[in-house]
Design an enzyme around this catalytic site. Structure first.
Site, PDB file in Angstrom:
ATOM      1  N   GLU A 236      -0.129  -5.515  18.309  1.00  0.00           N
ATOM      2  CA  GLU A 236      -0.665  -5.351  16.954  1.00  0.00           C
ATOM      3  C   GLU A 236       0.397  -5.862  15.999  1.00  0.00           C
ATOM      4  OE1 GLU A 236      -1.426  -1.154  16.079  1.00  0.00           O
ATOM      5  OE2 GLU A 236      -0.830  -1.533  14.016  1.00  0.00           O
TER       6      GLU A 236
ATOM      7  N   THR B 291      -1.824  -2.321  10.117  1.00  0.00           N
ATOM      8  CA  THR B 291      -1.525  -1.994   8.713  1.00  0.00           C
ATOM      9  C   THR B 291      -2.473  -2.728   7.765  1.00  0.00           C
ATOM     10  OG1 THR B 291       0.793  -1.981   9.474  1.00  0.00           O
ATOM     11  CG2 THR B 291       0.416  -1.426   7.189  1.00  0.00           C
TER      12      THR B 291
ATOM     13  N   LYS C 283      -7.215   5.946  15.327  1.00  0.00           N
ATOM     14  CA  LYS C 283      -5.758   6.016  15.389  1.00  0.00           C
ATOM     15  C   LYS C 283      -5.334   7.369  14.828  1.00  0.00           C
ATOM     16  CE  LYS C 283      -1.907   3.770  12.960  1.00  0.00           C
ATOM     17  NZ  LYS C 283      -0.974   2.706  13.310  1.00  0.00           N
TER      18      LYS C 283
ATOM     19  N   ARG D 245       2.774  -5.925   7.351  1.00  0.00           N
ATOM     20  CA  ARG D 245       3.824  -5.352   6.498  1.00  0.00           C
ATOM     21  C   ARG D 245       4.774  -6.444   6.039  1.00  0.00           C
ATOM     22  NH1 ARG D 245       5.093  -0.254  10.544  1.00  0.00           N
ATOM     23  NH2 ARG D 245       2.890   0.063  10.886  1.00  0.00           N
TER      24      ARG D 245
HETATM   25  C1  3PG Z   1       2.348   2.606  13.188  1.00  0.00           C
HETATM   26  O1  3PG Z   1       2.110   1.769  12.362  1.00  0.00           O
HETATM   27  O2  3PG Z   1       1.520   2.967  14.001  1.00  0.00           O
HETATM   28  C2  3PG Z   1       3.689   3.268  13.183  1.00  0.00           C
HETATM   29  O3  3PG Z   1       4.519   2.719  12.223  1.00  0.00           O
HETATM   30  C3  3PG Z   1       4.359   3.248  14.487  1.00  0.00           C
HETATM   31  O4  3PG Z   1       5.221   4.310  14.487  1.00  0.00           O
HETATM   32  P1  3PG Z   1       6.581   4.287  15.305  1.00  0.00           P
HETATM   33  O5  3PG Z   1       7.444   3.236  14.626  1.00  0.00           O
HETATM   34  O6  3PG Z   1       7.139   5.681  15.184  1.00  0.00           O
HETATM   35  O7  3PG Z   1       6.281   3.908  16.708  1.00  0.00           O
END
Ligand code: 3PG
Length: 214
Positions: free
Chosen positions: A43, A71, A131, A47
Site C-alpha cells: 500500500e 491514506t 481497516k 502522504r
Molecule cells: C497506517 O497508515 O496504517 C499506519 O500509519 C501504519 O502504522 P504503523 O506505522 O504503526 O505500522
C-alpha cells in the site's frame, strides 16, 4: 482485479505493508525487496508528493506486485490513485464518497472504521472488510474481539502499532483478515536503501503469520 479477488489476495498474503515513498526511485527496489521476502502486496500512501508516480512505476515495472494506494482522504486523491493504476484503496477513515465511487467501479476499498457506527456505515455500503486504525490506541485485539462478537460478518485489517512482537496475536484471530503496518519496510529503511533488511523482515513476518494461522 475486482473487489472480491483483491480481498482474497489480501487474506492469502496476510499482510499489507504500509509504504511511504519519499523518492520515487525507491518504489521499484522496495517492491522487489518485499517480493523477495514473500509479500506480493503493498500500500503506497498518499502522504508524499510522489505517491501516484510511485504506484505507476511499481505497476509497470513489477508486474507480480499488487499495488494499492493508502491514506486516501478524498475523491480527488482516489481518482489520481486509480489513474496511476492502484488496484485497491485504503483510507484512514470512512468516506462515503470514496467508498461509493470504488463500489461503482468494482475497486476494492478498505476504509478505516473504529466505532460500531462507522462499521455499520461501511457494512451498509456492502463492505465486509474494514481497516482498524490506529489499532493499538483503539483497544487492539481486545476491542476487535468485542466488535467482531457483534459484527460477525465483518473482518478487520488492523494497522498502527502492529509489529513483529505482536503480529502472531493479531494474525491468529479469525476476525482479522490480514495485518497492516510499516514495520517490514519503514520510511527510514526505504530512504537508507536497506532493501536486504526489508526482505528479511518480510520473511520473519510471513513466517509468523503462517504459524499463527495453523
Ligand atoms: C497506517 O497508515 O496504517 C499506519 O500509519 C501504519 O502504522 P504503523 O506505522 O504503526 O505500522
Amino acid at each position: 482485479m475486482d473487489q472480491s479477488s483483491i480481498m482474497k489476495r489480501i487474506e492469502e498474503t496476510g499482510i499489507v505493508p504500509v509504504i511511504v515513498i519519499d523518492d520515487v526511485n525507491d518504489a521499484v527496489p522496495t517492491a522487489k525487496a518485499l517480493l523477495s521476502g514473500g509479500i506480493d502486496m503493498m500500500e503506497i500512501t498518499f502522504r508524499t508528493a510522489c505517491a501516484a508516480e510511485a504506484i505507476a512505476k511499481v505497476k509497470n515495472e513489477v508486474p507480480d506486485m499488487i499495488v494499492g494506494a493508502g491514506t486516501i482522504l478524498d475523491k480527488e486523491q482516489l481518482l489520481r490513485a486509480v489513474d496511476a493504476g492502484a488496484e485497491f484503496i485504503v483510507s484512514p477513515g470512512f468516506s462515503e464518497e470514496v467508498v461509493k465511487h470504488c463500489n461503482e467501479k468494482n475497486i476494492a476499498v478498505v476504509p478505516g472504521c473504529v466505532t460500531p457506527t462507522e462499521i455499520m456505515a461501511a457494512r451498509s455500503l456492502g463492505l465486509s472488510v474494514i481497516k482498524y486504525f490506529p489499532a493499538d490506541l483503539f483497544g487492539g485485539i481486545k476491542a476487535i474481539k468485542a466488535l467482531s462478537g457483534v459484527f460477525r460478518d465483518m473482518r478487520f485489517l488492523p494497522t498502527g502499532g502492529v509489529n513483529l512482537e505482536n503480529i502472531t496475536d493479531f494474525a491468529s484471530q479469525k476476525s482479522i483478515v490480514a495485518v497492516g503496518g510499516s514495520f517490514v519496510a519503514t520510511a527510514k529503511d526505504i530512504r537508507e536503501h536497506n532493501f536486504e533488511k526489508i526482505t528479511e523482515l518480510c520473511k520473519s513476518a510471513k513466517e509468523k503469520i503462517l504459524c499463527a494461522k495453523q
